[in-house]
Enzyme design. Sequence first.
Site, PDB file in Angstrom:
ATOM      1  N   ASP A  57      -5.397  -1.175   8.693  1.00 29.38           N
ATOM      2  CA  ASP A  57      -5.485  -1.685  10.101  1.00 29.38           C
ATOM      3  C   ASP A  57      -6.294  -0.560  11.055  1.00 29.38           C
ATOM      4  OD1 ASP A  57      -4.473  -2.176  12.888  1.00 29.38           O
ATOM      5  OD2 ASP A  57      -3.653  -3.843  12.055  1.00 29.38           O
ATOM      6  N   GLY A  58      -7.209  -1.005  11.724  1.00 28.62           N
ATOM      7  CA  GLY A  58      -7.796   0.130  12.507  1.00 28.62           C
ATOM      8  C   GLY A  58      -6.757   0.627  13.579  1.00 28.62           C
ATOM      9  N   ASP A  75     -16.065  -2.433  15.917  1.00 27.87           N
ATOM     10  CA  ASP A  75     -16.998  -3.890  15.866  1.00 27.87           C
ATOM     11  C   ASP A  75     -15.857  -4.687  15.568  1.00 27.87           C
ATOM     12  OD1 ASP A  75     -19.252  -5.232  15.106  1.00 27.87           O
ATOM     13  OD2 ASP A  75     -19.534  -4.557  13.234  1.00 27.87           O
ATOM     14  N   CYS A  76     -15.236  -5.095  16.805  1.00 32.78           N
ATOM     15  CA  CYS A  76     -14.061  -5.898  16.575  1.00 32.78           C
ATOM     16  C   CYS A  76     -14.474  -7.216  16.784  1.00 32.78           C
ATOM     17  CB  CYS A  76     -12.996  -5.568  17.336  1.00 32.78           C
ATOM     18  SG  CYS A  76     -13.879  -5.216  19.028  1.00 32.78           S
ATOM     19  N   THR A  77     -13.524  -8.268  16.480  1.00 31.70           N
ATOM     20  CA  THR A  77     -13.775  -9.504  16.797  1.00 31.70           C
ATOM     21  C   THR A  77     -13.164  -9.824  18.263  1.00 31.70           C
ATOM     22  OG1 THR A  77     -11.417 -10.064  15.870  1.00 31.70           O
ATOM     23  CG2 THR A  77     -13.439 -10.322  14.469  1.00 31.70           C
TER      24      THR A  77
END
Length: 206
Positions: A57-58, A75-77
Amino acid sequence: MGGGDGGMLREVVKHSAIEQITMVEIDHAVVDMCKEFLPGHSAGAYDDPRVNLVIADGAEFVKNTEQKFDVIISDCTDPIGPGEVLFHSDFYAACSACLNDGGIMVAQNGVAFMQIDEVTTSQVRLSQYFSDCSFYSAAVPSYVGGIMTFAWASQQAELRQAPLEVITQRFNAANLNTRYYTPAIHAASFALPRYIEQALANVQER
């Protein structure tokens, strides 16, 4: 962080001056499936010896890591479901803590014309931990609604204000093969549409 399809990683490995790259993806299956069925996205980037792939998990990674980074790319949703933690204040605080002096954090921040709340919320939260917060934009044809915005955060405002001549020198020295990016687009990307400027100004006046 994120970007398990390898597209972002593909662009990062083009920079030969980078010594180490840590790629954090929450789901190994995303990496495996994209390498098998969408190999053009990563174009062999995962095989670069500088890449350290971490399945985690980032948000937990930046909170617990003892590593320091020059650049963090999220670079997330969108901030819905599992990706929501990558927009929280705690995440931004952890990113600030694990950046080297002069480090920069950038993050995907949605299509501002339809998701302006993402921009203003990010501004409020990032400004608690970074002295210089702003946004830049790019045209992403696969997304409906016009330009996408990307958050920029650092402790040094001058990093965002590099002259075009300097950017051009760096670009030429790096010998990058790009289809969209040019030094002129880099400089112009920080010029935001009026509706975004007004939204950010309203946040600062509260």
